[in-house]
Design an enzyme around this catalytic site. Sequence first.
Site, PDB file in Angstrom:
ATOM      1  N   GLN A 128       0.834  -1.208   0.000  1.00  0.00           N
ATOM      2  CA  GLN A 128       0.000   0.000   0.000  1.00  0.00           C
ATOM      3  C   GLN A 128       0.868   1.256   0.000  1.00  0.00           C
ATOM      4  O   GLN A 128       1.588   1.501   0.968  1.00  0.00           O
ATOM      5  CB  GLN A 128      -0.873  -0.008   1.260  1.00  0.00           C
ATOM      6  CG  GLN A 128      -1.726   1.229   1.447  1.00  0.00           C
ATOM      7  CD  GLN A 128      -2.457   1.197   2.780  1.00  0.00           C
ATOM      8  OE1 GLN A 128      -1.941   0.662   3.759  1.00  0.00           O
ATOM      9  NE2 GLN A 128      -3.636   1.759   2.830  1.00  0.00           N
ATOM     10  N   GLY A 129       0.794   2.034  -1.071  1.00  0.00           N
ATOM     11  CA  GLY A 129       1.589   3.272  -1.148  1.00  0.00           C
ATOM     12  C   GLY A 129       0.708   4.492  -0.917  1.00  0.00           C
ATOM     13  O   GLY A 129       0.372   5.205  -1.872  1.00  0.00           O
ATOM     14  N   SER A 131       1.043   6.577   2.501  1.00  0.00           N
ATOM     15  CA  SER A 131       1.757   7.554   3.338  1.00  0.00           C
ATOM     16  C   SER A 131       3.022   8.075   2.662  1.00  0.00           C
ATOM     17  O   SER A 131       3.693   7.343   1.924  1.00  0.00           O
ATOM     18  CB  SER A 131       2.154   6.916   4.670  1.00  0.00           C
ATOM     19  OG  SER A 131       1.022   6.388   5.299  1.00  0.00           O
ATOM     20  N   GLU A 246      -9.614  -1.127   5.763  1.00  0.00           N
ATOM     21  CA  GLU A 246      -8.339  -1.274   6.462  1.00  0.00           C
ATOM     22  C   GLU A 246      -8.547  -1.173   7.972  1.00  0.00           C
ATOM     23  O   GLU A 246      -7.935  -1.888   8.747  1.00  0.00           O
ATOM     24  CB  GLU A 246      -7.357  -0.182   5.991  1.00  0.00           C
ATOM     25  CG  GLU A 246      -6.017  -0.276   6.707  1.00  0.00           C
ATOM     26  CD  GLU A 246      -4.961   0.633   6.107  1.00  0.00           C
ATOM     27  OE1 GLU A 246      -5.306   1.424   5.204  1.00  0.00           O
ATOM     28  OE2 GLU A 246      -3.813   0.542   6.546  1.00  0.00           O
ATOM     29  N   GLU A 379      -6.207   9.148  17.473  1.00  0.00           N
ATOM     30  CA  GLU A 379      -6.863  10.466  17.580  1.00  0.00           C
ATOM     31  C   GLU A 379      -7.719  10.735  16.336  1.00  0.00           C
ATOM     32  O   GLU A 379      -8.770  11.360  16.425  1.00  0.00           O
ATOM     33  CB  GLU A 379      -5.817  11.578  17.741  1.00  0.00           C
ATOM     34  CG  GLU A 379      -5.039  11.550  19.055  1.00  0.00           C
ATOM     35  CD  GLU A 379      -3.944  10.491  19.090  1.00  0.00           C
ATOM     36  OE1 GLU A 379      -3.695   9.822  18.055  1.00  0.00           O
ATOM     37  OE2 GLU A 379      -3.341  10.309  20.169  1.00  0.00           O
TER      38      GLU A 379
HETATM   39  C1  LIG Z   1       3.918  -0.375  11.440  1.00  0.00           C
HETATM   40  C2  LIG Z   1       3.339   0.573  10.446  1.00  0.00           C
HETATM   41  C3  LIG Z   1       2.963   0.125   9.196  1.00  0.00           C
HETATM   42  C4  LIG Z   1       2.458   1.005   8.249  1.00  0.00           C
HETATM   43  N1  LIG Z   1       2.162   0.535   6.996  1.00  0.00           N
HETATM   44  C5  LIG Z   1       1.766   1.397   6.040  1.00  0.00           C
HETATM   45  C6  LIG Z   1       1.575   0.956   4.694  1.00  0.00           C
HETATM   46  O1  LIG Z   1       1.723  -0.233   4.375  1.00  0.00           O
HETATM   47  N2  LIG Z   1       1.238   1.868   3.764  1.00  0.00           N
HETATM   48  C7  LIG Z   1       1.042   3.191   4.055  1.00  0.00           C
HETATM   49  O2  LIG Z   1       0.706   3.954   3.157  1.00  0.00           O
HETATM   50  N3  LIG Z   1       1.238   3.642   5.320  1.00  0.00           N
HETATM   51  C8  LIG Z   1       1.599   2.785   6.314  1.00  0.00           C
HETATM   52  N4  LIG Z   1       1.817   3.237   7.596  1.00  0.00           N
HETATM   53  C9  LIG Z   1       1.717   4.682   7.862  1.00  0.00           C
HETATM   54  C10 LIG Z   1       0.531   5.077   8.719  1.00  0.00           C
HETATM   55  O3  LIG Z   1      -0.663   5.050   8.004  1.00  0.00           O
HETATM   56  C11 LIG Z   1       0.855   6.476   9.292  1.00  0.00           C
HETATM   57  O4  LIG Z   1       1.961   6.324  10.152  1.00  0.00           O
HETATM   58  C12 LIG Z   1      -0.314   7.057  10.036  1.00  0.00           C
HETATM   59  O5  LIG Z   1      -1.340   7.426   9.162  1.00  0.00           O
HETATM   60  C13 LIG Z   1       0.117   8.312  10.866  1.00  0.00           C
HETATM   61  O6  LIG Z   1       0.781   9.222  10.059  1.00  0.00           O
HETATM   62  P1  LIG Z   1       2.225   9.810  10.471  1.00  0.00           P
HETATM   63  O7  LIG Z   1       3.114   8.665  10.812  1.00  0.00           O
HETATM   64  O8  LIG Z   1       2.642  10.735   9.386  1.00  0.00           O
HETATM   65  O9  LIG Z   1       1.971  10.601  11.824  1.00  0.00           O
HETATM   66  P2  LIG Z   1       1.336  12.060  11.954  1.00  0.00           P
HETATM   67  O10 LIG Z   1       0.175  12.168  11.043  1.00  0.00           O
HETATM   68  O11 LIG Z   1       2.431  13.062  11.833  1.00  0.00           O
HETATM   69  O12 LIG Z   1       0.811  12.020  13.432  1.00  0.00           O
HETATM   70  C14 LIG Z   1       1.702  12.186  14.538  1.00  0.00           C
HETATM   71  C15 LIG Z   1       0.865  12.329  15.794  1.00  0.00           C
HETATM   72  O13 LIG Z   1      -0.001  13.453  15.678  1.00  0.00           O
HETATM   73  C16 LIG Z   1      -1.350  13.089  15.952  1.00  0.00           C
HETATM   74  N5  LIG Z   1      -2.283  13.782  15.035  1.00  0.00           N
HETATM   75  C17 LIG Z   1      -2.097  13.965  13.711  1.00  0.00           C
HETATM   76  N6  LIG Z   1      -3.180  14.578  13.176  1.00  0.00           N
HETATM   77  C18 LIG Z   1      -4.064  14.761  14.188  1.00  0.00           C
HETATM   78  C19 LIG Z   1      -5.372  15.326  14.278  1.00  0.00           C
HETATM   79  N7  LIG Z   1      -5.993  15.805  13.177  1.00  0.00           N
HETATM   80  N8  LIG Z   1      -5.986  15.331  15.491  1.00  0.00           N
HETATM   81  C20 LIG Z   1      -5.368  14.838  16.585  1.00  0.00           C
HETATM   82  N9  LIG Z   1      -4.123  14.290  16.553  1.00  0.00           N
HETATM   83  C21 LIG Z   1      -3.477  14.247  15.392  1.00  0.00           C
HETATM   84  C22 LIG Z   1      -1.416  11.592  15.656  1.00  0.00           C
HETATM   85  O14 LIG Z   1      -2.416  10.973  16.420  1.00  0.00           O
HETATM   86  C23 LIG Z   1      -0.033  11.108  16.031  1.00  0.00           C
HETATM   87  O15 LIG Z   1       0.007  10.768  17.404  1.00  0.00           O
HETATM   88  C24 LIG Z   1       2.294   2.375   8.568  1.00  0.00           C
HETATM   89  C25 LIG Z   1       2.660   2.833   9.838  1.00  0.00           C
HETATM   90  C26 LIG Z   1       3.171   1.962  10.766  1.00  0.00           C
HETATM   91  C27 LIG Z   1       3.567   2.487  12.120  1.00  0.00           C
END
Ligand SMILES: Cc1cc2nc3c(=O)[nH]c(=O)nc-3n(C[C@H](O)[C@H](O)[C@H](O)COP(=O)(O)OP(=O)(O)OC[C@H]3O[C@@H](n4cnc5c(N)ncnc54)[C@H](O)[C@@H]3O)c2cc1C
Length: 392
Positions: A128-129, A131, A246, A379
């Site tokens: 899945q691409g 993020s 998902e 969140e």
């Molecule tokens: C083990 C693992 C596997 C993954 N696999 C995939 C994958 O296969 N494909 C893919 O595309 N992605 C994947 N992801 C990515 C995942 O979807 C993102 O990590 C997730 O959506 C959070 O985005 P971020 O890491 O950029 O954190 P951020 O969005 O930067 O968030 C950081 C913190 O800020 C808080 N926050 C952010 N926005 C808000 C808001 N509006 N209100 C309140 N709090 C907020 C969040 O709760 C979090 O605690 C994976 C992540 C992990 C950890």
Amino acid sequence: MNLDLSPEEQAFRDEVRAFLRDNLTDDLKRGQRRTTSMYPEPETSGPWQQALYRQGWLVPLWPQEWGGTGWSAVQRFIFESECALAGAPLVHPMGVRLVGPVILRFGSEEQKRRYLPRILSGEDYWCQGFSEPGAGSDLASLKMRAIADGDDYILNGSKIWTTHAHHANMMFALVRTSTEGKRQEGISFLLIDMNTPGIEVRPIATIAGDHDVNEVFFTDVRVPRANRIGAENAGWECAKYLLEFERGAGIFSGRLRSQLKRVGDAIAQLKVEGVDVREQTHLVARLGEVCADLDCFEMLELRIMGALLPGQSPGAVSSVLKLRASRMKQAIAELGVEVLGPEALRWCSGEDESDSLLPLLVPDYLNSRAYTIFGGAAEVQLTIIAKSVLEA
Ligand SMILES: Cc1cc2nc3c(=O)[nH]c(=O)nc-3n(C[C@H](O)[C@H](O)[C@H](O)COP(=O)(O)OP(=O)(O)OC[C@H]3O[C@@H](n4cnc5c(N)ncnc54)[C@H](O)[C@@H]3O)c2cc1C
């Protein structure tokens, strides 16, 4: 609520148990048991997917004409719970549970005929691409560009946290096809062959020492425009639909119960080694709380699973399930580490090749931290649930 199974449902449960007895080998059980990260490796999930495919039980949520089972919600619950409690591997969900439903709803007939059989047979292994370094919770800010050039798009940019990209031969991705207007209206949903020149997969090591996630870089990668699902700039609809699957189209309570059983087995194993956790009253009380929470969660799942039938969108229900299941998962993993106590240090190398459960508890705990992040952070789920209540 009447929780008794009807005679037909009991017969179905016996049929599932017989299938598990005949097909679930010790190797497959061991592969799943030793998996502390999200999904088992393909050598474990692949053969199990094949066994389910042969039996016609791989895709309960798909329409029957494309291989669905036609099961009732209760049958599906029985099937998932029996598989989990027997220790069956998780099937890699990216094809069957994520991109499959999107192709079924938004794909052309030609795309359905081309991709769906390959998902079922396991010929294609998907990642899945979505993020990107600057686009996680705020997914609409994604930047990876796809610029039309003749019959192709040319892709430049990168994706991150891509689970099992190092195993996958196909990726479904969100790409930016327009920078005009609302951010959500400039995104398209593309299917990308991972063997196309210009794609580079780099591993990210997790704190538990696993290689599950990756960065994927795209430099002038040509992807046929025919690989787009739905209209150009209409990918956000596909993405929202996919995210509902998902987050919560699975049935989690059986898996959580088998994880809790692992903690119980660890307590028994420690006792053999002379550490009797049962004398520690705070841990016994915590175990009781977790068991009660799990019973409540199972009731919740039983009540709302009617929303998880083929052709229906799970909607905000999926956020409720995702939030509760991920927090339960973390609570059980924390209990596992508390049970080890100072012994955790002795067992945290993760190098142990024996069948002991104890070395798995610390990696399980470390990996469980990710459950309230991936698939949409806790969140974000809370905001979706609150909005659905406020708008009702
Ligand atoms: C083990 C693992 C596997 C993954 N696999 C995939 C994958 O296969 N494909 C893919 O595309 N992605 C994947 N992801 C990515 C995942 O979807 C993102 O990590 C997730 O959506 C959070 O985005 P971020 O890491 O950029 O954190 P951020 O969005 O930067 O968030 C950081 C913190 O800020 C808080 N926050 C952010 N926005 C808000 C808001 N509006 N209100 C309140 N709090 C907020 C969040 O709760 C979090 O605690 C994976 C992540 C992990 C950890």
